[in-house]
Motif scaffolding. Sequence first.
Motif, PDB file in Angstrom:
ATOM      1  N   MET A   1       5.186  -1.715  -8.602  1.00  0.00           N
ATOM      2  CA  MET A   1       5.049  -2.973  -7.833  1.00  0.00           C
ATOM      3  C   MET A   1       3.629  -3.500  -7.877  1.00  0.00           C
ATOM      4  SD  MET A   1       6.760  -2.261  -4.134  1.00  0.00           S
ATOM      5  CE  MET A   1       5.645  -3.428  -3.359  1.00  0.00           C
ATOM      6  N   ASN A   2       2.676  -2.585  -7.679  1.00  0.00           N
ATOM      7  CA  ASN A   2       1.267  -2.980  -7.571  1.00  0.00           C
ATOM      8  C   ASN A   2       0.661  -3.351  -8.926  1.00  0.00           C
ATOM      9  OD1 ASN A   2       1.307  -2.530  -4.823  1.00  0.00           O
ATOM     10  ND2 ASN A   2       0.620  -0.404  -4.998  1.00  0.00           N
ATOM     11  N   ALA A   3       1.434  -3.103  -9.983  1.00  0.00           N
ATOM     12  CA  ALA A   3       1.006  -3.510 -11.329  1.00  0.00           C
ATOM     13  C   ALA A   3       1.794  -4.731 -11.803  1.00  0.00           C
ATOM     14  CB  ALA A   3       1.195  -2.341 -12.299  1.00  0.00           C
ATOM     15  N   ASP A   4       2.614  -5.304 -10.920  1.00  0.00           N
ATOM     16  CA  ASP A   4       3.438  -6.462 -11.277  1.00  0.00           C
ATOM     17  C   ASP A   4       2.671  -7.739 -10.921  1.00  0.00           C
ATOM     18  OD1 ASP A   4       5.214  -8.577 -11.352  1.00  0.00           O
ATOM     19  OD2 ASP A   4       6.852  -7.498 -10.371  1.00  0.00           O
ATOM     20  N   PRO A   5       2.328  -8.566 -11.915  1.00  0.00           N
ATOM     21  CA  PRO A   5       1.532  -9.776 -11.624  1.00  0.00           C
ATOM     22  C   PRO A   5       2.202 -10.726 -10.637  1.00  0.00           C
ATOM     23  CG  PRO A   5       1.673  -9.380 -13.998  1.00  0.00           C
ATOM     24  CD  PRO A   5       2.615  -8.402 -13.341  1.00  0.00           C
ATOM     25  N   LEU A   6       3.527 -10.700 -10.543  1.00  0.00           N
ATOM     26  CA  LEU A   6       4.213 -11.571  -9.586  1.00  0.00           C
ATOM     27  C   LEU A   6       3.966 -11.078  -8.153  1.00  0.00           C
ATOM     28  CD1 LEU A   6       6.117 -13.979  -9.287  1.00  0.00           C
ATOM     29  CD2 LEU A   6       8.062 -12.416  -9.585  1.00  0.00           C
ATOM     30  N   VAL A   7       4.125  -9.794  -7.944  1.00  0.00           N
ATOM     31  CA  VAL A   7       3.892  -9.218  -6.607  1.00  0.00           C
ATOM     32  C   VAL A   7       2.425  -9.394  -6.203  1.00  0.00           C
ATOM     33  CG1 VAL A   7       3.863  -7.045  -5.279  1.00  0.00           C
ATOM     34  CG2 VAL A   7       5.773  -7.541  -6.840  1.00  0.00           C
ATOM     35  N   MET A   8       1.520  -9.281  -7.183  1.00  0.00           N
ATOM     36  CA  MET A   8       0.077  -9.270  -6.895  1.00  0.00           C
ATOM     37  C   MET A   8      -0.587 -10.627  -7.116  1.00  0.00           C
ATOM     38  SD  MET A   8      -0.097  -6.282  -5.791  1.00  0.00           S
ATOM     39  CE  MET A   8      -1.809  -5.817  -5.675  1.00  0.00           C
ATOM     40  N   GLN A   9       0.246 -11.670  -7.189  1.00  0.00           N
ATOM     41  CA  GLN A   9      -0.266 -13.011  -7.500  1.00  0.00           C
ATOM     42  C   GLN A   9      -1.382 -13.452  -6.551  1.00  0.00           C
ATOM     43  OE1 GLN A   9       2.947 -15.811  -7.370  1.00  0.00           O
ATOM     44  NE2 GLN A   9       1.669 -17.570  -7.915  1.00  0.00           N
ATOM     45  N   TYR A  10      -1.301 -13.053  -5.286  1.00  0.00           N
ATOM     46  CA  TYR A  10      -2.282 -13.525  -4.300  1.00  0.00           C
ATOM     47  C   TYR A  10      -3.343 -12.484  -3.968  1.00  0.00           C
ATOM     48  CZ  TYR A  10       1.075 -17.233  -4.041  1.00  0.00           C
ATOM     49  OH  TYR A  10       1.904 -18.263  -4.389  1.00  0.00           O
ATOM     50  N   PHE A  11      -3.467 -11.498  -4.833  1.00  0.00           N
ATOM     51  CA  PHE A  11      -4.511 -10.481  -4.679  1.00  0.00           C
ATOM     52  C   PHE A  11      -5.486 -10.617  -5.836  1.00  0.00           C
ATOM     53  CE2 PHE A  11      -0.860  -9.056  -2.355  1.00  0.00           C
ATOM     54  CZ  PHE A  11      -1.388  -8.494  -1.212  1.00  0.00           C
ATOM     55  N   PRO A  12      -6.735 -10.205  -5.641  1.00  0.00           N
ATOM     56  CA  PRO A  12      -7.729 -10.411  -6.698  1.00  0.00           C
ATOM     57  C   PRO A  12      -7.467  -9.606  -7.960  1.00  0.00           C
ATOM     58  CG  PRO A  12      -8.755  -9.557  -4.666  1.00  0.00           C
ATOM     59  CD  PRO A  12      -7.306  -9.716  -4.381  1.00  0.00           C
ATOM     60  N   ALA A  13      -6.729  -8.472  -7.848  1.00  0.00           N
ATOM     61  CA  ALA A  13      -6.530  -7.640  -9.050  1.00  0.00           C
ATOM     62  C   ALA A  13      -5.252  -6.820  -8.904  1.00  0.00           C
ATOM     63  CB  ALA A  13      -7.713  -6.679  -9.209  1.00  0.00           C
ATOM     64  N   LEU A  14      -4.683  -6.444 -10.063  1.00  0.00           N
ATOM     65  CA  LEU A  14      -3.582  -5.474 -10.071  1.00  0.00           C
ATOM     66  C   LEU A  14      -4.162  -4.106  -9.723  1.00  0.00           C
ATOM     67  CD1 LEU A  14      -1.831  -6.516 -13.425  1.00  0.00           C
ATOM     68  CD2 LEU A  14      -1.354  -7.324 -11.100  1.00  0.00           C
ATOM     69  N   TYR A  15      -3.318  -3.191  -9.250  1.00  0.00           N
ATOM     70  CA  TYR A  15      -3.781  -1.834  -8.948  1.00  0.00           C
ATOM     71  C   TYR A  15      -3.477  -0.925 -10.137  1.00  0.00           C
ATOM     72  CZ  TYR A  15      -3.874  -2.795  -3.827  1.00  0.00           C
ATOM     73  OH  TYR A  15      -4.113  -3.269  -2.569  1.00  0.00           O
ATOM     74  N   SER A  16      -4.427  -0.057 -10.448  1.00  0.00           N
ATOM     75  CA  SER A  16      -4.149   1.043 -11.378  1.00  0.00           C
ATOM     76  C   SER A  16      -3.262   2.065 -10.649  1.00  0.00           C
ATOM     77  CB  SER A  16      -5.451   1.726 -11.780  1.00  0.00           C
ATOM     78  OG  SER A  16      -6.031   2.333 -10.645  1.00  0.00           O
ATOM     79  N   TYR A  17      -2.701   2.997 -11.407  1.00  0.00           N
ATOM     80  CA  TYR A  17      -1.895   4.057 -10.789  1.00  0.00           C
ATOM     81  C   TYR A  17      -2.745   4.856  -9.799  1.00  0.00           C
ATOM     82  CZ  TYR A  17       1.651   7.632 -10.258  1.00  0.00           C
ATOM     83  OH  TYR A  17       2.595   8.475  -9.724  1.00  0.00           O
ATOM     84  N   GLU A  18      -3.986   5.122 -10.181  1.00  0.00           N
ATOM     85  CA  GLU A  18      -4.876   5.911  -9.321  1.00  0.00           C
ATOM     86  C   GLU A  18      -5.168   5.166  -8.016  1.00  0.00           C
ATOM     87  OE1 GLU A  18      -5.267   5.408 -12.638  1.00  0.00           O
ATOM     88  OE2 GLU A  18      -4.514   7.451 -12.995  1.00  0.00           O
ATOM     89  N   ARG A  19      -5.332   3.854  -8.107  1.00  0.00           N
ATOM     90  CA  ARG A  19      -5.609   3.097  -6.881  1.00  0.00           C
ATOM     91  C   ARG A  19      -4.400   3.139  -5.945  1.00  0.00           C
ATOM     92  NH1 ARG A  19      -7.813  -3.083  -5.929  1.00  0.00           N
ATOM     93  NH2 ARG A  19      -7.791  -2.898  -3.672  1.00  0.00           N
TER      94      ARG A  19
END
Length: 181
Positions: A27-45
Amino acid sequence: MACPVLLTERLRLREWRDVDVDPFAAMNADPLVMQYFPALYSYERTSRFVELIRKRWSELGYSLWAVERLDRCHFIGYVGLWPATFPASFTPAVEVGWRLAADQWGQGFATEGGKAALHYAFDSLGFEEIVSFTSASNVRSRRVMERLGMVRDVSGDFDHPDVPEGHPTRPHVLYRTHAGR
Ligand SMILES: CC(C)(COP(=O)(O)OP(=O)(O)OC[C@H]1O[C@@H](n2cnc3c(N)ncnc32)[C@H](O)[C@@H]1OP(=O)(O)O)[C@@H](O)C(=O)NCCC(=O)NCCS
């Protein structure tokens, strides 16, 4: 305090399990879910975030719940409460928030889970006020706030300090709700 299980008509809000990390990272690597966040999350994040969520439960007695659908019993995202401590006119405050996998949108799950989280905040934790905020352009999230009966406080508009200057998602809007509303 341990994370309590909250049941709604269609959802189970529950503790985080190690098996949630993979679908949460997707989810956190999906550009649609993260559209309003400054960056996608890596797995580690994402892994670090899950650890922080668990730590918040034990330190504060509230945090984010892992959400699963009762009809499918698998993780679809989070809903919950989070401390807002960054510098702003309305902080420190407790925020209600949500993030669901994109294939789960449009079914009322965020509103249903958000309602349960607000009840818990007011009735079990005794908070007087809960806020919510999002990027001004995040209309879907603002609609959840409005469906939950939250009221926009225009005087609380702010530039989120964790979003880089000049980034289009930096301007944020603030909504509030109170116990007994
Ligand atoms: C913000 C987010 C959780 C909103 O999800 P959502 O599915 O639009 O919101 P809800 O769960 O409340 O669903 C409401 C929609 O379901 C529809 N719906 C369908 N069946 C429904 C039912 N049985 N009950 C209620 N609503 C239903 C509603 O009509 C509404 O549709 P609309 O948006 O077209 O008006 C989601 O877009 C998301 O995870 N975004 C990425 C993360 C994010 O931006 N989080 C917020 C950061 S502050």
